[in-house]
Design a protein around this motif. Sequence first.
Motif, mmCIF file in Angstrom:
data_model
loop_
_atom_site.group_PDB
_atom_site.id
_atom_site.type_symbol
_atom_site.label_atom_id
_atom_site.label_comp_id
_atom_site.label_asym_id
_atom_site.label_seq_id
_atom_site.Cartn_x
_atom_site.Cartn_y
_atom_site.Cartn_z
ATOM 1 N N LYS A 110 0.819 -1.213 0.000
ATOM 2 C CA LYS A 110 0.000 0.000 0.000
ATOM 3 C C LYS A 110 0.850 1.259 0.000
ATOM 4 C CE LYS A 110 -3.931 -2.198 2.301
ATOM 5 N NZ LYS A 110 -4.823 -2.223 3.495
ATOM 6 N N SER A 111 2.002 1.218 0.663
ATOM 7 C CA SER A 111 2.899 2.379 0.661
ATOM 8 C C SER A 111 4.169 2.020 -0.093
ATOM 9 C CB SER A 111 3.245 2.787 2.101
ATOM 10 O OG SER A 111 3.803 1.704 2.801
ATOM 11 N N PRO A 112 4.730 2.950 -0.870
ATOM 12 C CA PRO A 112 5.863 2.636 -1.744
ATOM 13 C C PRO A 112 7.153 2.292 -1.009
ATOM 14 C CG PRO A 112 5.403 4.990 -1.787
ATOM 15 C CD PRO A 112 4.299 4.359 -1.016
ATOM 16 N N SER A 113 7.747 1.177 -1.414
ATOM 17 C CA SER A 113 9.062 0.801 -0.876
ATOM 18 C C SER A 113 10.024 0.469 -2.020
ATOM 19 C CB SER A 113 8.932 -0.401 0.064
ATOM 20 O OG SER A 113 8.416 -1.522 -0.616
ATOM 21 N N PHE A 114 9.585 0.752 -3.242
ATOM 22 C CA PHE A 114 10.365 0.463 -4.450
ATOM 23 C C PHE A 114 11.097 1.739 -4.859
ATOM 24 C CE2 PHE A 114 10.731 0.092 -9.107
ATOM 25 C CZ PHE A 114 11.247 -1.181 -9.243
ATOM 26 N N THR A 115 12.429 1.699 -4.830
ATOM 27 C CA THR A 115 13.247 2.883 -5.095
ATOM 28 C C THR A 115 14.110 2.669 -6.334
ATOM 29 O OG1 THR A 115 13.344 3.381 -2.724
ATOM 30 C CG2 THR A 115 14.976 4.432 -4.126
ATOM 31 N N VAL A 116 14.213 3.726 -7.139
ATOM 32 C CA VAL A 116 15.035 3.673 -8.343
ATOM 33 C C VAL A 116 16.028 4.829 -8.309
ATOM 34 C CG1 VAL A 116 15.040 3.480 -10.850
ATOM 35 C CG2 VAL A 116 13.001 2.817 -9.570
ATOM 36 N N SER A 117 17.293 4.510 -8.513
ATOM 37 C CA SER A 117 18.355 5.521 -8.483
ATOM 38 C C SER A 117 18.816 5.841 -9.900
ATOM 39 C CB SER A 117 19.541 5.011 -7.656
ATOM 40 O OG SER A 117 20.673 5.841 -7.851
ATOM 41 N N GLN A 118 18.785 7.127 -10.238
ATOM 42 C CA GLN A 118 19.260 7.524 -11.566
ATOM 43 C C GLN A 118 20.781 7.432 -11.645
ATOM 44 O OE1 GLN A 118 17.508 11.101 -13.232
ATOM 45 N NE2 GLN A 118 17.699 10.008 -15.155
ATOM 46 N N ASP A 119 21.469 7.820 -10.583
ATOM 47 C CA ASP A 119 22.931 7.769 -10.581
ATOM 48 C C ASP A 119 23.437 6.339 -10.735
ATOM 49 O OD1 ASP A 119 22.981 10.468 -10.262
ATOM 50 O OD2 ASP A 119 23.342 10.416 -8.098
ATOM 51 N N LYS A 120 22.850 5.439 -9.975
ATOM 52 C CA LYS A 120 23.309 4.051 -9.990
ATOM 53 C C LYS A 120 22.702 3.237 -11.136
ATOM 54 C CE LYS A 120 23.564 4.079 -4.927
ATOM 55 N NZ LYS A 120 22.960 3.510 -3.696
ATOM 56 N N GLN A 121 21.606 3.742 -11.738
ATOM 57 C CA GLN A 121 20.853 2.989 -12.748
ATOM 58 C C GLN A 121 20.489 1.614 -12.183
ATOM 59 O OE1 GLN A 121 19.882 3.991 -16.228
ATOM 60 N NE2 GLN A 121 20.015 5.815 -14.928
ATOM 61 N N PHE A 122 19.869 1.665 -11.003
ATOM 62 C CA PHE A 122 19.616 0.466 -10.215
ATOM 63 C C PHE A 122 18.316 0.646 -9.448
ATOM 64 C CE2 PHE A 122 20.248 -2.074 -6.278
ATOM 65 C CZ PHE A 122 20.647 -3.288 -6.807
ATOM 66 N N GLN A 153 33.017 6.553 -16.307
ATOM 67 C CA GLN A 153 31.600 6.914 -16.294
ATOM 68 C C GLN A 153 30.700 5.714 -15.992
ATOM 69 O OE1 GLN A 153 30.448 10.100 -16.632
ATOM 70 N NE2 GLN A 153 32.624 10.663 -16.639
ATOM 71 N N ILE A 154 31.286 4.614 -15.598
ATOM 72 C CA ILE A 154 30.506 3.396 -15.366
ATOM 73 C C ILE A 154 29.596 3.573 -14.151
ATOM 74 C CG2 ILE A 154 32.098 2.172 -13.791
ATOM 75 C CD1 ILE A 154 31.608 -0.338 -15.570
ATOM 76 N N ASN A 155 28.429 2.921 -14.178
ATOM 77 C CA ASN A 155 27.505 3.008 -13.032
ATOM 78 C C ASN A 155 27.235 1.622 -12.457
ATOM 79 O OD1 ASN A 155 25.222 1.781 -14.504
ATOM 80 N ND2 ASN A 155 25.112 3.736 -15.626
ATOM 81 N N THR A 156 26.491 1.601 -11.362
ATOM 82 C CA THR A 156 26.232 0.351 -10.641
ATOM 83 C C THR A 156 25.571 -0.694 -11.530
ATOM 84 O OG1 THR A 156 25.918 1.663 -8.634
ATOM 85 C CG2 THR A 156 25.139 -0.616 -8.577
ATOM 86 N N GLY A 157 24.558 -0.280 -12.283
ATOM 87 C CA GLY A 157 23.842 -1.214 -13.145
ATOM 88 C C GLY A 157 24.741 -1.854 -14.178
ATOM 89 N N GLN A 158 25.661 -1.077 -14.741
ATOM 90 C CA GLN A 158 26.575 -1.623 -15.751
ATOM 91 C C GLN A 158 27.569 -2.601 -15.124
ATOM 92 O OE1 GLN A 158 27.673 2.393 -17.071
ATOM 93 N NE2 GLN A 158 27.167 1.786 -19.153
ATOM 94 N N ILE A 159 28.066 -2.260 -13.937
ATOM 95 C CA ILE A 159 29.000 -3.169 -13.257
ATOM 96 C C ILE A 159 28.326 -4.515 -12.977
ATOM 97 C CG2 ILE A 159 30.344 -3.559 -11.150
ATOM 98 C CD1 ILE A 159 30.744 -0.524 -10.978
ATOM 99 N N LEU A 160 27.107 -4.464 -12.450
ATOM 100 C CA LEU A 160 26.402 -5.707 -12.139
ATOM 101 C C LEU A 160 26.226 -6.574 -13.374
ATOM 102 C CD1 LEU A 160 23.557 -4.759 -9.626
ATOM 103 C CD2 LEU A 160 25.560 -6.170 -9.213
#
Length: 583
Positions: A46-58, A499-506
Motif C-alpha cells: 500500500k505504501s511505496p518501498s520500491f526505489t530507483v536511483s538515476q545515478d546508480k541505474q539500479f 563513467q561506469i555506473n552500478t547497473g553496468q558493473i552488475l
Amino acid sequence: MAGKIPRSFIDDLLARTDIIDLIDNKIGLKKTGKDYQACCPFHNEKSPSFTVSQDKQFYHCFGCGAHGNAISFIMEYEKLEFVDAIEELAANLHLEVPREQTAGQSSAPQVSAEQKRSDYDLMLQASNFYQHQLKHHQNSADVISYLKGRGLSGQTVKKYMIGYAPTEWDGLCKQLARTKDQKQQLTDLKLASEKTPGRQFDFFRDRLMFPIRDKRGRVIAFGGRVLQGDNGPKYLNSPETRIFHKGFELYGLYEAKQAFKKLTQIMVVEGYMDVVALSEQGIEYAVAALGTATTSEHMQTLFRATDKVICCYDGDRAGKDAAWRALENALPYLNNGKALLFVFLPDGEDPDSLVQKEGKALFEQRLEQASDFTKVLFERLSLELDITTDAGKAKLMSLALPMIEKVPSDFYQENLLEKLARLIGRTREQLNQKIKNPRQQQSLKSKFKMTPMRIAIGLLLQHPQLANSIPYAPELVELNLPGLALFKQLQALCLKHNQINTGQILELYRESSDFKALSMLAGWQHQIDEGQLEEYFKNTFKFIEDQCLNHRLETLLIKDKTQGLNKDERLEYSLLTQALKGS
C-alpha cells in the motif's frame, strides 16, 4: 543457433537506456529527493518501498528485496528471458542486436533483425489468412459448427486467433507467395512444402489452426487439428524454424499473462484444445507444451512467470509418465516460495471434457486438492520397490538423494530428507552425511555480515568514482585476503571506465559466482553522509591494507622462526614493521 550477444553491445545498451524512463513508462515513478519511488510491481503493497536511483541505474525494493538494472527489470516485469529482454530494450532504441561468430559457426548464415521482422510479419499474415478462411471459406459453416459443438464462443476463438487452413493444396501459397523470395520464406518457416522443385503446397490443409505466440505476442508457429476422420495425425505442429524452438515455448502463456496483472498460478495441460476450453470456462491460466514433454526450459519459463505451477494430466500411464518428466525437469527451479503441484484426472477424461461437465467451480476444487510434488516423487520412486526390506530402502535412498540434491530450496530439501528418513528408518542427520552440499547446513550459516571488505566493495560498487580516491596496488592481491581480488578487480574496472555506473558493473558479473553477493551489496543502505563518503572509504581501505600488511608480517615472522629469512625478506620485514608502527 545464433552466436552470443557481444558484451560491448550490452554495455552500450545499458549506457543508452535510462532506467528512470524505462520504469516510469511501465509503472509510474514519483521523485523523492535524489531518487524515485513507486509501489513495488513485484509484490502487493500500500505504501511505496520500491526505489530507483538515476545515478546508480539500479532499482531496489525494501519490501520484497527485488533489485537489479534495466535488463533485470525487463526480465522480471515482462517475464522474459535474458536474450528477449536485450531485444526488447534494443527495439525501444531502434537498435539491431548483433551476434558474435563462434567456433565452427563462421559459415553459418546469421539471421538479421530485418529478416526476423519479415518472418514475424509473414507469420502474422498467415494467421490472418487462416482467421479469414474460418469466416469466408466454403467449409466455414461446418468449421464454425464444430467449434460451437466443442463449446467455444466467438470471443474465445478471437482471443486465441483460431483459424482454418483450407482444403486446397495451395491456398496459403497463392495468397502469400508471389515472388521467388516469398516462396522460399514460406518454405523456410514451414508454412509450405516443396517435394519437387518449383512445386509448392501448403503444409497445413483442412485443419483447425491454433497460432502459437511467443512471450512478446508474436506469432511464431502453428498447431493444426483435424476436424474429423483419419486425415493424418490428430495434431500437426510446425517443425522448428529459425524463429521457433518448441522446447522453449508454451501455448497460451502470452494469453495468460495478458489476462492477469500478476499470474498467481499456472496450470500445465497437454493440448491446445484443453487450454482454449478452460479459458472458455473462465480458467485463463492454462498453458500447454507444444507436442513435446515439458522441458527444463519450460519449467524455468513457468517459474519466472509465477510462483505456483499445477501440472494437470490424465490419470493413465502416459499421464503419469508426463508428470514424472515434468517433475524431474522442475527440481532445479524449486526455490523457496515456488510450489509444484499435480492433479490426475479420472480415466477417460481430459481438462477439455471435464471442465465442460463440471464447470469452473468444481474443476478448480480439484486444483485445490492437488498433490504436492514431494508426494508424487516418493510414490513414483517407491512404485516397484519393497521398502520393508533393507535392499528396498537402500535402493530408494540411492534414487532419491541425487534428486534431492538438485533442489535449491533449503526448506524443500530439508522436508524431502525428513520424509526419506522416515521411509527408510534413518535420521536426517545420517542422510546429511550422504548428500552433497545439503541446503539445511548452508541455512545455518550466519547472515550476510558487513565486514570491512564487504563495506569497501559495496561503497565502490555504489559509487564507482571512489576508485580514484585510493592508490591502485594490484600486488596486494598476492596476500590472499578474502575478497581482495574482487575489490581490486572492481577498482581497475572503475578506473578504466570512469563513467561506469552500478547497473553496468552488475551486468558484467551476471554470469559470475560473485553476482548474488554484488547484487546484495548494490542494494545495501550504508547511511553514510555524502560529504563523509570519500573519507569513510579511505579509512576502510586503510584498515584492509593494514590487514594485508599484518598478514604478510606474520608470514615472514613464521618463516624467520622456521626457515630463516634472506636479505630481501629481512628488509621487507623491517619496512613492514615501521609502516605498521606509523599507521
